[in-house]
Design a protein around this motif. Structure first.
Motif: not given
Length: 248
Positions: A134-135, A192-198, A201-205
């Motif tokens: 879904c993302y 949801c999964i996104l890379p952080d600004p640096t 890391f990747a953050l997955a909700a």
């Protein structure tokens, strides 16, 4: 059990609405002035039980806000969420399915963007590593596609090849856990999964697990089909901090 995304799809199907889940504004994203014929938008949709044709190409006039359809492309079943490559030359779409080629997984698709017209040409498809993706997002280097699989409760990383096409998943991680609301959180549902600004890391909700999973994006190159690839490193899980609702 019917989940929140099932209810949403049913709502749209009953009314034969166009299910808009992602819009990418090429002209605005590049910071340029609006072209004479308007900014180009890509609109992802649900195709099952609807009359949708796939991904729609729409021109938007910034001054009036008027939208004008200029084309569409068949993009497989349910291309319901889209992401642009940082270089603007490739578009990625989930195919939100729970079965793909006889396997319990959805798929992700890659499309080359024609520079002058913005038209789309299919490059390839790959399994997403879990049901109902879904993302999607692209890491900041443009070398990896990150996918959240809602029904499968997993996340995956697919290396991006030099021409924008996708290699098979290099990593798939299965979430575990459930939350305090049984009708929605009976099992993990990564959404949801996104890379952080640096880009470290990747953050997955995860709605079902009621957690945010944090992954280390391992940028040490290894050979994968002839291309250097990222991997998802060790993860940590964080449960959202809750406060008592004293309004009742």
């Amino acid at each position: 059990m019917t989940g929140p995304r099932d209810s949403f799809r049913d709502f749209l199907a009953r009314r034969d609405f166009l299910a808009v889940s992602a819009i990418s504004l090429i002209g605005l994203a590049r910071g340029s002035e609006s072209p004479p014929d308007g900014d180009l938008l890509y609109v992802g949709t649900y195709t099952e039980r609807t009359h949708s044709e796939g991904i729609y190409l729409i021109r938007m006039d910034r001054r009036s806000g008027q939208l004008r359809r200029v084309g569409s492309v068949s993009a497989g079943a349910n291309p319901s969420f889209l992401a642009l490559h940082p270089n603007g030359r490739t578009l990625y779409a989930v195919n939100e399915l729970e079965q793909y080629q006889g396997r319990p997984t959805g798929a992700v698709s890659a499309f080359a963007i024609e520079r002058d017209t913005g038209s789309l040409t299919g490059l390839n498809e790959q399994p997403s590593g879990g049901g109902a993706p879904c993302y999607v997002s692209v890491d900041r280097s443009g070398r990896a596609l990150l996918v959240a699989n809602y029904a499968g409760g997993s996340v995956a990383l697919l290396p991006i090849q030099a021409n924008g096409a996708l290699a098979p998943a290099a990593d798939v991680d299965q979430h575990a856990g459930k939350g305090p609301t049984p009708e929605r959180q009976e099992a993990p549902h990564a959404h949801c999964i996104l890379p952080d600004p640096t880009n470290r890391f990747a953050l997955a909700a995860d709605l079902g697990a009621d957690r945010v999973f944090v992954y280390h994006l391992d940028q040490r190159a290894r050979l994968y089909g002839g291309h250097a690839a990222f991997r998802l490193g060790a993860r940590r899980a964080y449960r959202p901090r809750r406060t008592l609702d004293r309004t009742r």
